[in-house]
Design a protein around this motif. Structure first.
Motif, PDB file in Angstrom:
ATOM      1  N   ASP A  60     -26.631   4.344 -11.084  1.00  0.00           N
ATOM      2  CA  ASP A  60     -25.406   4.894 -11.666  1.00  0.00           C
ATOM      3  C   ASP A  60     -24.423   5.299 -10.571  1.00  0.00           C
ATOM      4  OD1 ASP A  60     -26.201   4.646 -14.358  1.00  0.00           O
ATOM      5  OD2 ASP A  60     -27.301   6.527 -14.274  1.00  0.00           O
ATOM      6  N   LEU A  61     -24.951   5.960  -9.561  1.00  0.00           N
ATOM      7  CA  LEU A  61     -24.108   6.392  -8.447  1.00  0.00           C
ATOM      8  C   LEU A  61     -23.408   5.197  -7.810  1.00  0.00           C
ATOM      9  CD1 LEU A  61     -23.316   8.935  -6.825  1.00  0.00           C
ATOM     10  CD2 LEU A  61     -25.266   8.463  -5.313  1.00  0.00           C
ATOM     11  N   GLN A  62     -24.150   4.109  -7.630  1.00  0.00           N
ATOM     12  CA  GLN A  62     -23.570   2.894  -7.057  1.00  0.00           C
ATOM     13  C   GLN A  62     -22.503   2.303  -7.971  1.00  0.00           C
ATOM     14  OE1 GLN A  62     -27.103   0.562  -6.536  1.00  0.00           O
ATOM     15  NE2 GLN A  62     -27.646   1.524  -4.583  1.00  0.00           N
ATOM     16  N   ARG A  63     -22.757   2.366  -9.289  1.00  0.00           N
ATOM     17  CA  ARG A  63     -21.769   1.837 -10.232  1.00  0.00           C
ATOM     18  C   ARG A  63     -20.454   2.616 -10.151  1.00  0.00           C
ATOM     19  NH1 ARG A  63     -25.957  -0.409 -13.359  1.00  0.00           N
ATOM     20  NH2 ARG A  63     -26.871   1.632 -13.757  1.00  0.00           N
ATOM     21  N   PHE A  64     -20.567   3.932 -10.055  1.00  0.00           N
ATOM     22  CA  PHE A  64     -19.358   4.754  -9.928  1.00  0.00           C
ATOM     23  C   PHE A  64     -18.628   4.439  -8.625  1.00  0.00           C
ATOM     24  CE2 PHE A  64     -21.270   7.322 -13.276  1.00  0.00           C
ATOM     25  CZ  PHE A  64     -20.157   7.727 -13.993  1.00  0.00           C
ATOM     26  N   GLU A  65     -19.385   4.261  -7.554  1.00  0.00           N
ATOM     27  CA  GLU A  65     -18.761   3.926  -6.269  1.00  0.00           C
ATOM     28  C   GLU A  65     -18.051   2.579  -6.351  1.00  0.00           C
ATOM     29  OE1 GLU A  65     -21.166   5.814  -2.644  1.00  0.00           O
ATOM     30  OE2 GLU A  65     -22.426   4.529  -3.881  1.00  0.00           O
ATOM     31  N   ASP A  66     -18.703   1.590  -6.976  1.00  0.00           N
ATOM     32  CA  ASP A  66     -18.103   0.259  -7.108  1.00  0.00           C
ATOM     33  C   ASP A  66     -16.838   0.308  -7.959  1.00  0.00           C
ATOM     34  OD1 ASP A  66     -20.160  -0.766  -5.623  1.00  0.00           O
ATOM     35  OD2 ASP A  66     -21.270  -1.599  -7.320  1.00  0.00           O
ATOM     36  N   ALA A  67     -16.913   1.019  -9.091  1.00  0.00           N
ATOM     37  CA  ALA A  67     -15.756   1.120  -9.976  1.00  0.00           C
ATOM     38  C   ALA A  67     -14.592   1.801  -9.265  1.00  0.00           C
ATOM     39  CB  ALA A  67     -16.127   1.879 -11.247  1.00  0.00           C
ATOM     40  N   THR A  68     -14.907   2.830  -8.500  1.00  0.00           N
ATOM     41  CA  THR A  68     -13.859   3.566  -7.786  1.00  0.00           C
ATOM     42  C   THR A  68     -13.255   2.713  -6.675  1.00  0.00           C
ATOM     43  OG1 THR A  68     -15.064   5.608  -8.260  1.00  0.00           O
ATOM     44  CG2 THR A  68     -13.323   5.739  -6.611  1.00  0.00           C
ATOM     45  N   ALA A  69     -14.071   1.921  -6.035  1.00  0.00           N
ATOM     46  CA  ALA A  69     -13.559   1.041  -4.969  1.00  0.00           C
ATOM     47  C   ALA A  69     -12.539   0.056  -5.536  1.00  0.00           C
ATOM     48  CB  ALA A  69     -14.707   0.293  -4.305  1.00  0.00           C
ATOM     49  N   ARG A  70     -12.819  -0.492  -6.722  1.00  0.00           N
ATOM     50  CA  ARG A  70     -11.862  -1.407  -7.335  1.00  0.00           C
ATOM     51  C   ARG A  70     -10.610  -0.653  -7.808  1.00  0.00           C
ATOM     52  NH1 ARG A  70     -16.293  -4.331  -8.026  1.00  0.00           N
ATOM     53  NH2 ARG A  70     -17.175  -3.054  -9.693  1.00  0.00           N
ATOM     54  N   MET A  71     -10.812   0.588  -8.254  1.00  0.00           N
ATOM     55  CA  MET A  71      -9.683   1.425  -8.656  1.00  0.00           C
ATOM     56  C   MET A  71      -8.741   1.655  -7.473  1.00  0.00           C
ATOM     57  SD  MET A  71     -10.204   4.999 -10.720  1.00  0.00           S
ATOM     58  CE  MET A  71     -11.656   4.388 -11.568  1.00  0.00           C
ATOM     59  N   ASP A  72      -9.341   1.783  -6.297  1.00  0.00           N
ATOM     60  CA  ASP A  72      -8.586   2.056  -5.073  1.00  0.00           C
ATOM     61  C   ASP A  72      -7.969   0.805  -4.453  1.00  0.00           C
ATOM     62  OD1 ASP A  72      -9.093   4.731  -5.193  1.00  0.00           O
ATOM     63  OD2 ASP A  72     -10.694   4.735  -3.701  1.00  0.00           O
ATOM     64  N   ALA A  73      -8.294  -0.345  -4.996  1.00  0.00           N
ATOM     65  CA  ALA A  73      -7.886  -1.587  -4.341  1.00  0.00           C
ATOM     66  C   ALA A  73      -6.399  -1.866  -4.479  1.00  0.00           C
ATOM     67  CB  ALA A  73      -8.689  -2.756  -4.910  1.00  0.00           C
ATOM     68  N   GLN A  74      -5.800  -1.512  -5.631  1.00  0.00           N
ATOM     69  CA  GLN A  74      -4.415  -1.899  -5.876  1.00  0.00           C
ATOM     70  C   GLN A  74      -3.615  -0.744  -6.471  1.00  0.00           C
ATOM     71  OE1 GLN A  74      -4.785  -5.521  -8.310  1.00  0.00           O
ATOM     72  NE2 GLN A  74      -4.348  -6.698  -6.474  1.00  0.00           N
ATOM     73  N   CYS A  75      -2.421  -0.561  -5.961  1.00  0.00           N
ATOM     74  CA  CYS A  75      -1.517   0.502  -6.415  1.00  0.00           C
ATOM     75  C   CYS A  75      -0.438  -0.085  -7.327  1.00  0.00           C
ATOM     76  CB  CYS A  75      -0.874   1.188  -5.215  1.00  0.00           C
ATOM     77  SG  CYS A  75       0.316   2.479  -5.659  1.00  0.00           S
ATOM     78  N   PRO A  76      -0.319   0.410  -8.561  1.00  0.00           N
ATOM     79  CA  PRO A  76       0.676  -0.165  -9.477  1.00  0.00           C
ATOM     80  C   PRO A  76       2.100   0.342  -9.250  1.00  0.00           C
ATOM     81  CG  PRO A  76      -0.543   1.575 -10.583  1.00  0.00           C
ATOM     82  CD  PRO A  76      -1.166   1.414  -9.223  1.00  0.00           C
ATOM     83  N   LEU A  77       2.281   1.425  -8.510  1.00  0.00           N
ATOM     84  CA  LEU A  77       3.614   2.001  -8.333  1.00  0.00           C
ATOM     85  C   LEU A  77       4.546   0.990  -7.669  1.00  0.00           C
ATOM     86  CD1 LEU A  77       5.245   4.595  -8.760  1.00  0.00           C
ATOM     87  CD2 LEU A  77       4.617   5.282  -6.435  1.00  0.00           C
ATOM     88  N   GLY A  78       5.705   0.816  -8.278  1.00  0.00           N
ATOM     89  CA  GLY A  78       6.651  -0.185  -7.794  1.00  0.00           C
ATOM     90  C   GLY A  78       6.679  -1.419  -8.666  1.00  0.00           C
ATOM     91  N   SER A  79       5.763  -1.481  -9.635  1.00  0.00           N
ATOM     92  CA  SER A  79       5.783  -2.604 -10.571  1.00  0.00           C
ATOM     93  C   SER A  79       6.917  -2.471 -11.583  1.00  0.00           C
ATOM     94  CB  SER A  79       4.445  -2.689 -11.328  1.00  0.00           C
ATOM     95  OG  SER A  79       3.374  -2.937 -10.453  1.00  0.00           O
ATOM     96  N   GLY A  80       7.484  -1.252 -11.678  1.00  0.00           N
ATOM     97  CA  GLY A  80       8.561  -1.004 -12.622  1.00  0.00           C
ATOM     98  C   GLY A  80       8.062  -1.064 -14.052  1.00  0.00           C
ATOM     99  N   ALA A  81       8.946  -1.423 -14.964  1.00  0.00           N
ATOM    100  CA  ALA A  81       8.547  -1.530 -16.366  1.00  0.00           C
ATOM    101  C   ALA A  81       7.611  -2.708 -16.566  1.00  0.00           C
ATOM    102  CB  ALA A  81       9.778  -1.679 -17.255  1.00  0.00           C
ATOM    103  N   LEU A  82       7.887  -3.809 -15.853  1.00  0.00           N
ATOM    104  CA  LEU A  82       7.026  -4.988 -15.879  1.00  0.00           C
ATOM    105  C   LEU A  82       7.408  -6.015 -14.822  1.00  0.00           C
ATOM    106  CD1 LEU A  82       7.935  -7.480 -18.735  1.00  0.00           C
ATOM    107  CD2 LEU A  82       9.446  -5.653 -18.012  1.00  0.00           C
ATOM    108  N   ALA A  83       8.672  -5.981 -14.366  1.00  0.00           N
ATOM    109  CA  ALA A  83       9.189  -7.057 -13.514  1.00  0.00           C
ATOM    110  C   ALA A  83       9.699  -6.562 -12.175  1.00  0.00           C
ATOM    111  CB  ALA A  83      10.312  -7.788 -14.253  1.00  0.00           C
ATOM    112  N   GLY A  84       9.148  -5.429 -11.712  1.00  0.00           N
ATOM    113  CA  GLY A  84       9.576  -4.918 -10.432  1.00  0.00           C
ATOM    114  C   GLY A  84      10.982  -4.337 -10.497  1.00  0.00           C
ATOM    115  N   THR A  85      11.714  -4.380  -9.389  1.00  0.00           N
ATOM    116  CA  THR A  85      13.044  -3.775  -9.317  1.00  0.00           C
ATOM    117  C   THR A  85      13.888  -4.476  -8.269  1.00  0.00           C
ATOM    118  OG1 THR A  85      14.203  -1.683  -8.844  1.00  0.00           O
ATOM    119  CG2 THR A  85      12.170  -2.080  -7.647  1.00  0.00           C
TER     120      THR A  85
END
Length: 466
Positions: A180-205
């Motif tokens: 379970d601990l490994q699963r949480f670490e793996d899920a968090t690593a993927r969560m940390d992989a990409q930042c959505p800020l700057g995507s705007g409403a859908l098409a950037g800016t």
């Protein structure tokens, strides 16, 4: 109702019932710290890129800090009439610093803002849950170390099968929780992989944003590569809910064992009074309510996971209001697992084991029958013949209310001349456990090795999260 950020397009006020239905402030207010953190980094990036002035950035950061301070002190309360947490922060900020507050939202949408906020929030929650899992594993390892020679029946089909120790049984659950601990670490690593800020409403800016800057400052590896995916992705919610569901399943299995073990029919353990309840009519009762609730709450968490999967299954690109339902489901799953972990850990820590009862159940269960058959096989009898003969011996013992250990040597020889005095060593329950020296087995050395390996993994986790 606080003023909507989008009211300029509309000439007619929204029905109050729609406002109430649409509002998310009741549950998304818990993301306010992450929302303000993201806003601070966004403001710094805007100033760095020359999109807003340094003075505006200073005012924004100062205003956000003052809001955080006032929330912490109780001088400011979140407005329950605000549409969402983002609206509350922006309107409170603007009221404090003026037009600079209105410039904060330049180059972003609430779509990428909320996608960021929930990632940041779930990342924090994941680390908290991991810490609670680590503490539970430590308690299990400690209890296992105290019971490496406490022989008990191992079961298949809930029928007594072969001898193990209580420490061996506990370490099976430690193994589950380590996964379970490994699963949480793996899920968090993927969560940390990409930042959505700057995507705007859908098409950037059209603004010259530095998305790498914001991603780095917020602890992400990179910006989301596709703006449509950036605002519409909720895989990370589903993946975390899945990890939580599997962990709850393991806690539920452990809870079922504890319920059995502390029943009068087993009586292998006794739970501390502080973690049991009584009956309103039956004075003798001592009920394992904690473990029963964990079993029940497991189904609730499965429902949260199913909510997320069904919510997302038919949504076209990009953001849709359906996705507002993500927070209540994932927050409920997080809260439920945290509550269960915080309760089951001290319950296990204060649990009393009753090795004599375990040993008695092991003796009465003929769980050394396999060892008796193996003894004959090692003496030269074909295994199938040894298996059949041992079965006959067990049947006779049941009829005479005896155990194999209680048979005399003459009685043994009545079944086969291959039996000698060393049969008693071969079927001694402790020696049966100690004889199972294969890796991962129930011998004392093996269980101690399992404990050492588990503690090494926990030490590595703690080093990585110091």
């Amino acid at each position: 109702m606080a003023e909507q950020l989008w009211k300029g397009r509309f000439s007619k006020a929204v029905d109050s019932r729609v406002n109430d239905f649409n509002s998310s402030i009741r549950f998304d207010q818990r993301m306010i710290a992450q929302d303000m953190r993201g806003s601070g980094v966004h403001a710094a990036m805007l100033a760095k890129q020359g999109i807003i002035s340094e003075k505006d950035c200073e005012d924004i950061l100062s205003g956000l800090a003052s809001i955080a301070d006032d929330l912490a002190s109780g001088a400011l309360e979140i407005d329950p009439n605000a549409e969402d947490v983002h609206t509350f922060v922006e309107q409170t900020l603007t009221a404090r610093i003026g037009d600079a507050g209105k410039r904060l939202h330049t180059g972003r949408s609430r779509n990428d803002q909320v996608a960021l906020d929930i990632r940041l929030t779930l990342r924090d929650y994941s680390h908290t849950l991991q810490a609670y899992i680590v503490e539970l594993i430590k308690v299990i390892c400690r209890k296992a170390a105290e019971n490496t020679t406490a022989v008990m029946p191992g079961y298949t089909h809930l029928q007594r099968a072969q001898p193990i120790t209580f420490g061996h049984a506990l370490m099976a659950y430690a193994s589950m929780l380590l996964r379970d601990l490994q699963r949480f670490e793996d899920a968090t690593a993927r969560m940390d992989a990409q930042c959505p800020l700057g995507s705007g409403a859908l098409a950037g800016t059209t603004y010259p944003l530095d998305r790498q800057f914001t991603a780095e400052k917020l602890g992400f590896a990179a910006p989301c590569a596709n703006s449509l995916d950036g605002v519409s992705d909720r895989d990370f919610c589903i993946e975390l809910a899945n990890a939580i569901s599997i962990c709850m399943m393991h806690l539920s299995r452990l809870s079922e064992e504890i319920i059995l073990w502390c029943s009068w029919e087993f009586k292998f353990i006794e739970l501390d009074d502080a973690f049991t309840t009584g009956s309103s009519i039956m004075p003798q009762k001592k009920n394992p309510d904690v473990t029963e609730l964990i079993r029940g709450k497991t189904g609730r968490v499965y429902g949260d996971l199913n909510t997320l999967l069904v919510m997302m299954k038919g949504i076209p690109l990009a953001y849709n209001k359906d996705m507002q339902e993500d927070k209540e489901a994932i927050f409920d799953a997080v809260d439920t697992l945290e509550l269960c972990l915080k309760t089951v850990t001290p319950m296990l820590d204060t649990m009393k084991t009753l090795p004599a009862n375990m040993r008695r159940a092991a003796a009465k269960g003929f769980i050394n029958a396999t060892d008796c058959a193996d003894y004959l096989t090692k003496k030269g009898m074909p295994f199938r013949d040894a298996y059949k003969l041992t079965g006959c011996m067990v049947s006779d013992c049941i009829a005479k209310d005896k155990t194999l250990e209680e048979l005399t040597l003459d009685e043994f020889k009545g079944y086969s001349a291959l039996f000698e005095n060393d049969i008693y060593d071969a079927i001694d329950l402790i020696k049966c456990c100690e004889g199972r020296t294969s890796y991962g087995g129930p011998s004392e050395a093996s269980v101690n090795n399992q404990i050492r390996l588990a503690m090494d993994q926990l030490a590595a986790w703690e080093a990585n999260n110091a």
